[in-house]
Design an enzyme around this catalytic site. Structure first.
Site, PDB file in Angstrom:
ATOM      1  N   SER A 131      -1.378  83.970  95.237  1.00 44.10           N
ATOM      2  CA  SER A 131      -2.464  84.598  94.493  1.00 44.10           C
ATOM      3  C   SER A 131      -3.639  83.621  94.436  1.00 44.10           C
ATOM      4  CB  SER A 131      -1.989  85.031  93.106  1.00 44.10           C
ATOM      5  OG  SER A 131      -2.884  85.926  92.510  1.00 44.10           O
ATOM      6  N   ASP A 179      -0.219  95.901  98.095  1.00 46.05           N
ATOM      7  CA  ASP A 179      -0.749  95.156  96.954  1.00 46.05           C
ATOM      8  C   ASP A 179      -1.893  95.936  96.300  1.00 46.05           C
ATOM      9  OD1 ASP A 179      -1.701  93.217  95.160  1.00 46.05           O
ATOM     10  OD2 ASP A 179      -1.281  91.577  96.537  1.00 46.05           O
ATOM     11  N   HIS A 184       1.819  92.993  94.851  1.00 45.57           N
ATOM     12  CA  HIS A 184       1.459  91.586  94.647  1.00 45.57           C
ATOM     13  C   HIS A 184       2.698  90.740  94.368  1.00 45.57           C
ATOM     14  CE1 HIS A 184      -1.574  88.573  94.181  1.00 45.57           C
ATOM     15  NE2 HIS A 184      -1.214  88.265  92.959  1.00 45.57           N
TER      16      HIS A 184
END
Length: 743
Positions: free
Chosen positions: A608, A683, A715
């Site tokens: 991330s 995602d 994600h």
């Protein structure tokens, strides 16, 4: 600027679980397959421990030995001292697939991988527990019986029992539904023709970035309900292709990217049947955020926090629930220029009308009391209050969690309102501690761990004295981690200085080493605002598995990360991808000075924000790192959401130069070191376009790199088989590029 004091880094060694030079031959190999298998090597991982309203029962969600991600509801009778399962999720559940809305809500709450029961709520009279399961609702009684409250194809979102327990409420088909427990529920908000309008839900950025997962609030005694209505019509559409293994589903997702329109949020107050509905006056400016809504303890007022779009001003509104009229009770402003307001749940309205409130106004997060229009500061110092744990109003005592003793090991503390300077520590400083309390702050529920002890939890009295274990989780012969104890390596902790003199904390775990040999480094980073990575807590088995492969595990908290105060966080303002890159570079330079580190074999890995940082670090310092792994990276901040991005970067319209400098796209051709890019192909948070943009830029520039994409994953790319696949892929990539332990 290069750091000038790298050679004078301070080093501290944690008490090892086993001697650092003890041979590892007695321990079996700790594989990634075993790390992610069941039973979990951390031991039991209970969630959401709560006390019944009368304090007799302790309830919690306990995961199964055979399936570490499936949770059942258990109860402990403090009178008899007996545990029993209250709800068996497999026996009661249907296994029905959840709706897309509920799946996305679970992603927002970071529980998307869990199965069975993930939440529950006690009835206020202690007669039972509301349990959502597989999209429907159940009321579990203490006598072992279960009442099914809903049985529909649609999921019931945001279920709740009213304050008295008379009503059950939930969101279905974009409306709020209410019904007496045991009777049919009915919608109490209008059916809107516009499919972009929803009642009773939290809008995307409230769920994802503000920590607000609901859009309605029951008043005391069930007299009124405050209900959010939001309209996403002006929010831009991201056409998200959820690419799966056997097909692709296309979603037109309303996603407010930085600089674009947010949802229009309104607030109404109504009776439980939807009658006497009035609109709350939120002010003339509609481009605002509503991060928190609370009722006064006696229901006489509704308190609404209103945050401006720039996130530099927070007004506390006092609302008349009968008319919707509002007034500004007080205003909180960013502590310094070029800073923002960090939202918090660390506040509580008291029965006398006063407020315990958390603020960073003096440069650190501390507690204040607001009474009769006046402020008094309760805690102070160069440390942080990280959580308001509870307030015993009868005794005039406040409990909190903070870093007063050690920024790497939070403790639980208490003080009297009449003498707030006399703070008493209630937990063991050898552990990292966290806690919660019942509503009257009579009992502490403490969770703790340290480098050689997995997470334990216990009930304590208000002096901190342990009454009984919730989960002792002792590392005995029967513990799942016991076979690997002989090879367990203790972490070391130390500090280096950043370019501005700030102290940066690091953590290192070394494998068993042979004198004269140098070892590769697996350098984990997150680096973004928020999480504190370096703490004196239990070292996850994942870290130990990496060390077992012969790698040094290393992590460092750079400026911009949490729990260090305003001055430590502020440098990231309108400078993402800058100060963090330099601080992590300082960590790499420090590693290269150590005689046991192979300076040519330092590999960085992040997910991330950490994935974004991998790209920025490789672009900024070619040749410094041996290789990089970028997982689910944001690559251009214009692709990420408003509330998060604009908090630190402003808008692209106001500061295009900051966005250009922060982007990972323009300098993609600068990457000369081996790169592995990983992304989930469904995602909905860091949308897949972030990956495709940097992929295209590197391909057009003829830059070699490798990819591993996960069809159907969001994600969160994790699971009993997928997680080992991901980490085996990472270390095969490192082996391919020669980032390997010495022979």
């Amino acid at each position: 600027m290069r750091l000038s004091l790298l050679s004078t880094a301070a080093v501290f060694l944690a008490a090892p679980a086993v001697a650092q030079d003890r041979p590892m031959t007695a321990a079996p190999e700790l594989t990634f397959e075993r790390v992610f298998a069941s039973p979990g090597l951390d031991g039991p991982s209970p969630r959401q421990a709560k006390l019944s309203p009368d304090g007799r029962f302790l309830t919690l969600l306990r995961n199964r030995e055979s399936d570490r991600e499936r949770y059942d509801l258990w109860g402990y009778d403090r009178t008899s001292g007996e545990w029993r399962m209250l709800v068996d999720s497999e026996a009661l559940g249907t296994g029905r697939e959840l709706s897309e809305d509920e799946k996305m809500q679970r992603e927002r709450a970071r529980v998307g991988s869990l199965k069975g029961i993930i939440d529950y709520q006690w009835a206020s009279d202690g007669s039972g527990v509301l349990v959502p399961l597989d999209g429907d609702l159940y009321l579990a009684r203490l006598d072992g019986s279960t009442l099914r409250l809903t049985d529909t194809e649609e999921s019931e979102l945001n279920p709740a029992l009213s304050e008295t327990g008379e009503y059950v409420s939930f969101v279905r088909d974009r409306q709020l539904w209410v019904g007496a427990v045991g009777s049919e529920a009915a919608p109490v908000t209008p059916q809107e023709d516009n499919e972009n309008v929803r009642w009773g839900e939290a809008e995307f950025v409230a769920q994802e970035e503000m920590g607000r997962l609901t859009g309605y609030w029951w008043s005391p005694q069930d007299r009124r309900i405050a209900v959010e209505r939001f309209d996403e019509s002006e929010v831009g559409v991201v056409t998200r292709a959820a690419i799966g293994a056997t097909g692709t589903k296309v979603y037109d997702q309303r996603y407010p990217v930085a600089g674009s329109a947010n949802a229009l949020v309104e607030l109404f107050v109504m009776d439980p049947d939807g009658g006497n509905r009035v609109q709350v006056d939120l002010g003339d400016e509609t481009d605002i955020y509503i991060p928190r809504v609370d009722w006064a303890p006696d229901g006489s007022a509704l308190y609404v926090q209103r945050q401006n779009r720039d996130q530099t001003v927070l007004d506390m509104l006092r609302v008349d629930p009968a008319t919707g009229a509002s007034e500004v009770l007080f205003t909180e402003r960013a502590a310094v220029e070029d800073y923002w307001i960090n939202l918090s749940d660390n506040y509580q309205w008291l029965d006398d009308g006063s407020l315990i409130w958390w603020s960073e106004r003096d440069g650190f997060g501390h507690l204040y009391r607001y009474a009769d229009g006046e402020w008094s500061q309760l805690t102070s110092g160069d440390w942080m209050v990280t959580k308001l744990v509870g307030v015993d109003q009868a005794a005039g005592r406040v409990y909190f969690q903070g870093t007063m003793d050690d920024v790497l090991a939070q403790q639980v503390y208490g003080f009297d309102l009449e003498n707030p300077a006399a703070i008493e520590r209630l937990t063991d400083p050898a552990f990292v501690n966290s806690a919660s309390m019942d509503s009257k702050a009579q009992t502490l529920l403490v969770s703790r761990s340290k480098p050689d002890q997995p997470t334990q939890s216990y009930i304590a009295d208000t002096s901190g004295q342990r009454l009984t274990w919730i989960e002792e989780n002792a590392l005995g012969a029967e513990h799942p981690y016991a076979p690997f104890l002989a090879g367990h390596r203790a972490p070391e902790f130390g500090t280096i200085e950043a370019e501005d003199g700030s102290t940066l904390h690091w953590k290192m775990i070394r494998p068993e080493m042979e004198p004269g040999k140098r070892y590769p480094v697996y350098y984990y980073h997150y680096s973004g605002p928020g999480p504190q990575v370096v703490q004196r807590n239990w070292s996850a088995p994942l870290e130990q598995a990496i060390v077992d492969l012969g790698y040094i595990y290393f992590a460092l908290d750079n400026r911009g990360s949490a729990n260090r105060g305003v001055a430590f966080e502020q440098p990231i303002y309108r400078g993402m991808g800058g100060v963090e890159v330099r601080d992590q570079k300082a960590g790499a330079q420090f590693l290269k000075t150590l005689p046991f580190v192979d300076p040519d074999k330092i590999a960085i890995d992040g997910w991330s924000y950490g994935g974004y940082m991998t790209l920025k670090q490789l672009q900024a310092d070619p040749g410094l790192y041996a290789a990089g792994i970028a997982g689910a990276p944001v690559t251009r901040w214009e692709l990420y959401d408003t509330h998060y991005t604009e908090r630190y970067m402003g808008t692209p319209q106001d500061d295009a130069a900051a966005y250009a400098a922060a982007s990972a796209i323009p300098n993609a051709a600068n990457i000369v070191d081996p790169l592995l890019l990983i992304h989930g192909m469904a995602d909905d948070n860091v949308v897949f376009e972030n990956a495709t943009e940097v992929i295209a830029a590197m391909q057009e520039a003829n830059v070699p790199f490798q990819m591993m994409l996960y069809p159907g994953y969001t994600h969160r790319v994790s699971g009993e088989q997928i997680s080992p696949h991901r980490y085996n892929t990472v270390f095969r990539f490192l082996e391919h590029h020669g980032v390997t332990p010495p022979e």
